[in-house]
Motif scaffolding. Structure first.
Motif, short mmCIF file in Angstrom:
data_model
loop_
_atom_site.label_atom_id
_atom_site.label_comp_id
_atom_site.label_asym_id
_atom_site.label_seq_id
_atom_site.Cartn_x
_atom_site.Cartn_y
_atom_site.Cartn_z
N SER A 1 -24.21 0.27 -0.51
CA SER A 1 -23.72 -0.78 0.40
C SER A 1 -22.44 -1.43 -0.13
O SER A 1 -22.35 -1.78 -1.31
CB SER A 1 -24.82 -1.84 0.57
N LYS A 2 -21.45 -1.58 0.75
CA LYS A 2 -20.18 -2.24 0.43
C LYS A 2 -19.43 -1.52 -0.69
O LYS A 2 -18.67 -2.15 -1.44
CB LYS A 2 -20.40 -3.71 0.02
N GLN A 3 -19.60 -0.23 -0.80
CA GLN A 3 -19.04 0.50 -1.94
C GLN A 3 -17.53 0.31 -2.06
O GLN A 3 -17.01 0.03 -3.15
CB GLN A 3 -19.38 1.99 -1.83
N GLY A 4 -16.81 0.48 -0.95
CA GLY A 4 -15.36 0.34 -1.01
C GLY A 4 -14.94 -1.05 -1.43
O GLY A 4 -13.96 -1.23 -2.18
N LEU A 5 -15.66 -2.08 -0.97
CA LEU A 5 -15.32 -3.46 -1.31
C LEU A 5 -15.57 -3.74 -2.78
O LEU A 5 -14.74 -4.37 -3.46
CB LEU A 5 -16.14 -4.42 -0.44
N PHE A 6 -16.71 -3.28 -3.28
CA PHE A 6 -17.00 -3.50 -4.70
C PHE A 6 -16.00 -2.76 -5.59
O PHE A 6 -15.47 -3.34 -6.55
CB PHE A 6 -18.42 -3.07 -5.04
N GLU A 7 -15.74 -1.51 -5.28
CA GLU A 7 -14.87 -0.73 -6.15
C GLU A 7 -13.44 -1.26 -6.13
O GLU A 7 -12.76 -1.26 -7.16
CB GLU A 7 -14.96 0.74 -5.79
N GLU A 8 -12.98 -1.73 -4.97
CA GLU A 8 -11.69 -2.40 -4.91
C GLU A 8 -11.68 -3.64 -5.79
O GLU A 8 -10.74 -3.89 -6.56
CB GLU A 8 -11.37 -2.78 -3.46
N GLY A 9 -12.75 -4.44 -5.69
CA GLY A 9 -12.84 -5.66 -6.48
C GLY A 9 -12.93 -5.40 -7.97
O GLY A 9 -12.34 -6.12 -8.78
N TRP A 10 -13.69 -4.37 -8.35
CA TRP A 10 -13.80 -4.05 -9.78
C TRP A 10 -12.45 -3.63 -10.36
O TRP A 10 -12.11 -3.98 -11.49
CB TRP A 10 -14.84 -2.94 -9.99
N ARG B 1 -9.56 -4.59 -9.25
CA ARG B 1 -8.68 -5.76 -9.26
C ARG B 1 -9.05 -6.73 -10.39
O ARG B 1 -8.17 -7.22 -11.11
CB ARG B 1 -8.75 -6.49 -7.92
N HIS B 2 -10.34 -7.00 -10.56
CA HIS B 2 -10.75 -8.07 -11.46
C HIS B 2 -11.21 -7.58 -12.83
O HIS B 2 -11.11 -8.33 -13.80
CB HIS B 2 -11.89 -8.87 -10.83
N TYR B 3 -11.73 -6.35 -12.90
CA TYR B 3 -12.39 -5.90 -14.13
C TYR B 3 -11.93 -4.49 -14.51
O TYR B 3 -12.72 -3.66 -14.96
CB TYR B 3 -13.92 -5.91 -13.95
N SER B 4 -10.66 -4.23 -14.37
CA SER B 4 -10.13 -2.88 -14.57
C SER B 4 -10.47 -2.36 -15.96
O SER B 4 -10.26 -3.02 -16.97
CB SER B 4 -8.61 -2.89 -14.38
N ILE C 1 -17.86 -11.09 -5.74
CA ILE C 1 -17.29 -10.11 -6.66
C ILE C 1 -16.65 -10.80 -7.86
O ILE C 1 -16.77 -10.35 -8.99
CB ILE C 1 -16.27 -9.21 -5.93
N ALA C 2 -15.97 -11.90 -7.61
CA ALA C 2 -15.33 -12.69 -8.65
C ALA C 2 -15.12 -14.09 -8.09
O ALA C 2 -15.51 -14.37 -6.95
CB ALA C 2 -13.99 -12.05 -9.07
N THR C 3 -14.50 -14.96 -8.84
CA THR C 3 -14.29 -16.34 -8.37
C THR C 3 -13.61 -16.35 -7.01
O THR C 3 -12.52 -15.78 -6.84
CB THR C 3 -13.44 -17.12 -9.38
N ASP C 4 -14.27 -16.96 -6.03
CA ASP C 4 -13.75 -17.11 -4.66
C ASP C 4 -13.45 -15.78 -3.97
O ASP C 4 -12.70 -15.73 -2.99
CB ASP C 4 -12.48 -17.97 -4.65
N ASP C 5 -14.05 -14.70 -4.44
CA ASP C 5 -13.84 -13.39 -3.82
C ASP C 5 -15.18 -12.94 -3.22
O ASP C 5 -15.93 -12.15 -3.82
CB ASP C 5 -13.34 -12.38 -4.84
N GLY C 6 -15.47 -13.45 -2.05
CA GLY C 6 -16.74 -13.15 -1.37
C GLY C 6 -16.55 -12.14 -0.26
O GLY C 6 -15.54 -12.13 0.45
N VAL C 7 -17.56 -11.28 -0.08
CA VAL C 7 -17.56 -10.28 1.00
C VAL C 7 -18.92 -10.33 1.69
O VAL C 7 -19.90 -10.88 1.16
CB VAL C 7 -17.26 -8.86 0.47
#
Length: 421
Positions: free
Chosen positions: A224-233, A235-238, A365-371
């Motif tokens: 679930s939400k795979q594209g959103l999580f992987e984009e966020g990871w 961006r925030h946790y490379s 996903i991270a601070t103020d980064d909600g999906v």
């Protein structure tokens, strides 16, 4: 009113005609027993008691005085909430709605006799039964792990002490250490939950242990939400998170808790913390009641949430096999309102309307980064069917993501008030 077990037993002995016998027309009010005080059970108990205005007796069987929500527990792991904010008491259900709280475990159900037996030996008669037990774990789902190993490799998929243990373990990781998650196979509670947890652990580690690594071992090809999580990871946790899917052995895993080792398709990985989220099934009381099928879940009538095995037994939330709805707190709350309406109609003659359901699952996903992802649903004879869905999009701007997160905070406050009063 609230009763401890000894007081409850004494009251039943003194007033067996009220609590210990089936309802008789002209002599006693009909009675609904609800097993489980989570998002499904507590909501259903509250709506039946409130909307029947005292015409139906409601007994809620729940051993815990405080319920800790699994939804939003990941935010505690990430440092966005304190643990106490997850806890909710049942006092208002008793004081405001006259629900009787039986502080005990349900040990058995006799559907022919219409009774629930509690662990302490007490017996409750019912005219309708609601079973909302949440999940239990499937035996042998992860070789090397069972509940006896949960103090070494916690699941933290039933909120409470396990959640606190997992956070303490992450905080105690050595510099540059490895956090590993064994993700569950479908179906399971809260489809985005493991991946939000990865995000929250990553957020915690970036603050205190930025050289740490996260290993996600996943038996599923997609989630679930795979594209959103992987984009966020990215961006925030490379560079911090590595996912091993079934193509690389994510479906061939065993654990060695005493050695803190994870074996992936024969390759041994030494880790510092391992969060094992096993395969799941309906809470054990559903099987004891004889309403589960070979999958371990409970088939239900989509129009009412009544078990297909017994129209007087309603099964809500994670335990139910109902169709397209995910297993979530929002879904359980929505299903509970339909069941409450149907039960009230059957027992008091009030009007029942066609069943409609809804669900939204937010993830941080991270601070103020909600999906978010969600849908509305209607009942067909075959299943609860999705009729309209939505999902956050990759590439959304920061203002929209912050608004989505703030929306989730308002939802949490609103739904917990709706559940617990």
């Amino acid at each position: 009113m609230t009763m401890q077990r000894r007081q409850f037993l004494g009251t039943m002995a003194a007033a067996g005609a009220v609590l210990g016998a089936p309802a008789v027309f002209g002599q006693a009010k009909p009675r609904v027993v609800v097993i489980g005080g989570g998002a499904g059970g507590a909501t259903c108990a509250r709506y039946i008691a409130r909307d029947s205005e005292g015409a139906i007796d409601v007994i809620l069987v729940e051993p815990s005085e405080v319920y800790y929500t699994c939804f939003f527990s990941n935010l505690y792991l990430g440092g966005f909430r304190d643990f106490e904010s997850l806890g909710h008491r049942y006092d208002k259900l008793a004081s405001d709605h006259g629900i009787t709280l039986a502080r005990d475990m349900a040990a058995g159900v006799d559907r022919d006799a219409g009774t629930v037996t509690l662990a302490g030996g007490e017996m409750l008669f019912y005219d309708r039964l609601v079973i909302a037990p949440g999940i239990d774990f499937a035996d042998g789902s992860v070789p090397g792990w069972d509940l006896s190993k949960a103090e070494i490799m916690p699941h933290a998929y039933k909120a409470g002490p396990q959640t606190q243990l997992l956070k303490a373990q992450v905080e105690a990781m050595p510099e540059g250490g490895t956090f590993c998650m064994i993700a569950p196979p479908n179906p399971y509670r809260c489809p985005p939950g493991p991946y939000e947890r990865i995000s929250m652990v990553a957020h915690l580690l970036t603050q205190a242990n930025p050289s740490a690594k996260i290993l996600l071992v996943d038996p599923k090809e997609k989630y679930s939400k795979q594209g959103l999580f992987e984009e966020g990871w990215q961006r925030h946790y490379s560079g911090m998170i590595t996912r091993i899917g079934p193509d690389f052995g994510g479906d061939k895993v065993e654990v060695r808790p005493e050695a803190m080792e994870v074996v992936i398709d024969g390759e041994v990985e030494r880790v510092d913390v391992c969060n094992v989220i096993p395969g799941q099934r309906a809470g054990a009381i559903a099987e004891a009641a004889g309403v589960t099928d070979d999958t371990g879940w409970v088939p239900v009538n989509p129009h009412s949430m009544a078990s297909r095995a017994d129209p007087k037994v309603f099964v809500l939330g994670d335990a139910s096999a109902q169709g397209d709805m995910p297993k979530s707190g929002f879904a359980a709350n929505s299903q509970a309102k339909v069941a409450a309406m149907v039960i009230r109609a059957e027992l008091s003659g009030s009007k029942a309307f066609p069943a409609k359901y809804s669900n939204t699952c937010w993830s941080l996903i991270a601070t103020d980064d909600g999906v978010k992802v969600g849908a509305s649903y209607e009942a067909t004879d075959e299943k609860i069917a999705s009729v309209d869905s939505f999902i956050s999009q990759t590439g959304e701007d920061a203002a929209l993501r912050k608004a989505t997160y703030e929306e989730s905070l308002g939802w949490y406050a609103g739904i917990t008030a709706d559940i617990f009063g």
